[in-house]
Scaffold this motif. Structure first.
Motif, short mmCIF file in Angstrom:
data_model
loop_
_atom_site.label_atom_id
_atom_site.label_comp_id
_atom_site.label_asym_id
_atom_site.label_seq_id
_atom_site.Cartn_x
_atom_site.Cartn_y
_atom_site.Cartn_z
N ALA A 229 2.06 -8.47 -6.80
CA ALA A 229 3.22 -7.37 -7.13
C ALA A 229 2.86 -6.30 -7.60
O ALA A 229 3.69 -5.11 -6.97
N ASP A 230 1.78 -5.85 -8.08
CA ASP A 230 1.20 -4.60 -8.44
C ASP A 230 0.75 -3.93 -7.08
O ASP A 230 1.14 -2.63 -6.87
N ALA A 231 0.39 -4.55 -5.89
CA ALA A 231 0.27 -4.26 -4.77
C ALA A 231 1.21 -3.72 -4.13
O ALA A 231 1.53 -2.80 -3.30
N LEU A 232 2.48 -4.36 -4.12
CA LEU A 232 3.88 -3.96 -3.54
C LEU A 232 4.26 -2.96 -4.41
O LEU A 232 4.81 -2.16 -3.81
N LEU A 233 4.17 -2.95 -5.64
CA LEU A 233 4.57 -1.62 -6.09
C LEU A 233 3.94 -0.52 -5.70
O LEU A 233 4.56 0.57 -5.55
N ARG A 234 2.76 -0.55 -5.70
CA ARG A 234 1.78 0.62 -5.12
C ARG A 234 2.28 1.13 -3.72
O ARG A 234 2.52 2.29 -3.45
N ASP A 235 2.44 0.05 -2.63
CA ASP A 235 2.99 0.39 -1.36
C ASP A 235 4.23 0.94 -1.46
O ASP A 235 4.85 1.88 -0.63
N ALA A 236 5.23 0.24 -2.51
CA ALA A 236 6.70 0.86 -2.56
C ALA A 236 6.59 2.53 -2.75
O ALA A 236 7.66 3.00 -2.69
N ARG A 237 5.70 2.59 -3.66
CA ARG A 237 5.68 4.27 -4.03
C ARG A 237 5.42 5.11 -2.84
O ARG A 237 5.68 6.48 -2.95
N GLY A 238 5.06 4.62 -1.83
CA GLY A 238 4.68 5.33 -0.68
C GLY A 238 6.08 5.93 0.32
O GLY A 238 7.03 5.67 0.01
N ASP A 239 5.69 6.43 1.51
CA ASP A 239 6.79 6.69 2.42
C ASP A 239 7.50 5.52 3.06
O ASP A 239 7.02 5.53 4.44
N VAL A 240 7.98 4.45 2.61
CA VAL A 240 8.42 3.18 3.11
C VAL A 240 9.58 2.99 2.92
O VAL A 240 10.18 3.23 1.77
N ASP A 241 10.17 2.32 3.77
CA ASP A 241 11.78 1.69 3.36
C ASP A 241 11.36 0.38 2.59
O ASP A 241 10.74 -0.60 2.71
N PHE A 242 11.94 0.40 1.40
CA PHE A 242 11.53 -0.73 0.27
C PHE A 242 12.01 -2.05 1.03
O PHE A 242 11.48 -3.01 0.54
N LEU A 243 13.25 -2.37 1.42
CA LEU A 243 13.60 -3.66 2.07
C LEU A 243 12.79 -4.11 3.30
O LEU A 243 12.46 -5.21 3.53
N GLN A 244 12.40 -3.23 3.89
CA GLN A 244 11.41 -3.46 4.84
C GLN A 244 10.19 -3.81 4.38
O GLN A 244 9.57 -4.82 4.94
N LEU A 245 9.47 -3.25 3.25
CA LEU A 245 8.38 -3.56 2.79
C LEU A 245 8.46 -5.06 2.12
O LEU A 245 7.81 -5.90 2.41
N GLY A 246 9.76 -5.53 1.65
CA GLY A 246 10.08 -6.88 1.23
C GLY A 246 10.06 -7.73 2.35
O GLY A 246 9.80 -8.85 2.13
N ALA A 247 10.51 -7.32 3.58
CA ALA A 247 10.62 -8.25 4.84
C ALA A 247 9.33 -8.56 5.35
O ALA A 247 9.05 -9.91 5.73
#
Length: 485
Positions: A229-247
């Motif tokens: 979860a912490d790793a995903l939170l770090r990635d989500a703070r970047g320039d990425v689409d959140f739901l694509q990150l989830g996919a």
């Protein structure tokens, strides 16, 4: 080796995960093989019946076996006496699904079962004979293991037919989803709607990536889920689409869920969620991961607006966001190359990592060229081209590879990266602005909407199964070795 996600060979992935779980917990589930009347009477006399389910039954020993398996895993069990009832409920639902699957003519042939077992053995880097020996050494019989696996495959196929196949996703839903995502991406994640005036009611559009973990799971499982979860939170703070990150995360681990909760007033949000995003603006990620009894949640506020409001007129009229004509979306594409050392017997993770670290040191010291090392040592179809993978868009590569690649500057070489294919050394050669095609947008939108709908449909289906079955609870509290009350 095929690195792209959309070229993965689908060899009943769900069944493989089931099989891996069964391999660890062979004593976990019940012996649901059909038996004759004499055998059934013998089981009743020895184990005692905890519940009658339609024309079948669940024994107290089956409950005991599940509890024993949980203890063997080191799971912290509740002490309030609820465990046996919870496990019985699960066994009842499994029994109902198996009975219904049989009535509907759903089956698993011996040939299919052998193929699945072969895939599981290969996933564990074992021959079938070695895998069979491991199962037997764990204290079970191989025939029991096969029956448990067959039951799980039957349940999966029945569920897919009854739930997944019946999920309807209209073109209008896909169009609306793409419009919202386009609006968010083209605005750079900025707030899309006029905020509510101070003191006025508001609606908040929140999305989540959910990493489930049982509340009674051991410290190791809890720590692993929190780390993810912490790793995903770090990635989500970047320039990425959140739901694509989830996919991407869901492709890596099917247990992970992602969804856009849609516009909700604060009272319709889980209290934990609202407290975490109370002061979070539109387009921003919550400061911390949220822990709930079900697991860990990574949250992003997609938008905040006055209650009952819609998108501002100027946004609705924007050519890209509001047009009824599908539009490609600007994205960043990456040109990279890699050296792959495949997973194989005789090559440990430590050896693979050490070898790749050596290649990295040579490239950084300019004593070797990355492309030449790839041609010589990479165990991948890209080796003749110096490991060149071509231009890749977000979502084209396995998550571990893509996340490591995205953190690199042009010309930079990664540390060794582990994926399901083996160990990689990655170098980014260039980046450019490309376009996410309409076709890819629709594929992603369909997957995201399906995830959003599945949980609700599945829970409703399970309730219907239970309500339509004839179930009589006889004795759940006593262990099989005790005298029935």
């Amino acid at each position: 080796m095929m690195l792209c996600m959309n070229r993965f060979k689908k060899i009943s992935v769900h069944a493989i995960f089931i099989g891996l779980g069964l391999f660890v917990n062979v004593t976990f589930a019940q012996d649901a093989a059909k038996s004759n009347t004499v055998a059934e009477s013998k089981i009743r006399n020895i184990d005692g019946v905890a519940a009658v389910v339609n024309t079948g039954f669940v024994t107290r020993k089956e409950i005991d076996d599940r509890i024993a398996a949980l203890k063997k895993q080191g799971v912290k069990l509740p002490e309030d006496g609820s465990l046996r009832k919870t496990i019985l409920d699960r066994l009842i639902l499994e029994k109902i699904q198996l009975q219904n699957a049989e009535q509907e003519g759903i089956s698993v042939s011996n040939k299919e079962l052998d193929k699945i077992i072969g895939d599981i053995a290969a996933k564990n880097k074992l021959t079938v004979a070695e895998f069979k020996a491991k199962v037997i050494a764990s204290g079970s019989t191989f025939e029991r293991y096969k029956q448990l696996l067959r039951d799980d495959v039957l349940i999966t196929r029945y569920r897919e037919r009854e739930v997944e196949a019946k999920l309807k996703i209209s073109d209008a839903e896909i169009d609306n989803f793409i419009t919202e995502r386009t609006r968010a991406m083209t605005s750079g994640g900025a707030q899309r709607s006029a905020p509510a005036a101070k003191g006025e009611p508001e609606e908040i559009d929140v999305a989540q990536i959910f990493i489930p973990v049982d509340g009674g799971a051991g410290a190791g499982a809890q720590a692993e889920a929190k780390k993810k979860a912490d790793a995903l939170l770090r990635d989500a703070r970047g320039d990425v689409d959140f739901l694509q990150l989830g996919a991407m995360a869901a492709k890596e681990n099917p247990k992970i869920k992602f969804q856009d909760l849609g516009y909700r007033t604060p009272d319709r949000l889980p209290q934990l969620f609202y407290e975490a995003i109370r002061n979070t603006g539109g387009g921003q990620v919550a400061n911390t991961v949220v822990k709930s009894p079900a697991g860990y949640h990574v949250l992003k506020v997609l938008d905040r607006r006055a209650a009952g409001a819609s998108a501002p007129p100027q946004q609705a009229a924007a050519p890209d966001a509001g047009s009824t004509t599908p539009q490609n979306i600007p994205i960043t594409q990456t040109l990279s190359r890699h050296i792959l050392l495949r997973n194989r017997p005789g090559l440990s993770d430590q050896d693979a990592e050490r070898r790749l670290q050596g290649y990295r040191d040579q490239v950084r010291a300019k004593t070797a060229d990355f492309a030449e090392l790839a041609k010589k040592y990479s165990e991948d179809g890209s080796a003749p081209n110096g490991g060149d993978l071509g231009w890749m868009s977000p979502g084209d590569l396995v998550p571990e590879f893509e996340q490591a690649m995205n953190r690199l500057q042009i010309g930079e070489v990664s540390n060794p990266v582990k994926s399901e294919f083996g160990w990689h050394l990655i170098q980014v050669m260039d980046r450019r602005e490309g376009q996410l095609t309409v076709e890819k947008q629709r594929q992603f939108a369909r997957a995201a909407i399906r995830e959003r709908k599945f949980d609700q449909a599945y829970q409703e289906w399970m309730r219907e199964l239970r309500d339509n079955a004839t179930v009589k609870i006889l004795n759940v509290d006593d262990e099989a070795s005790s005298t029935p009350r």
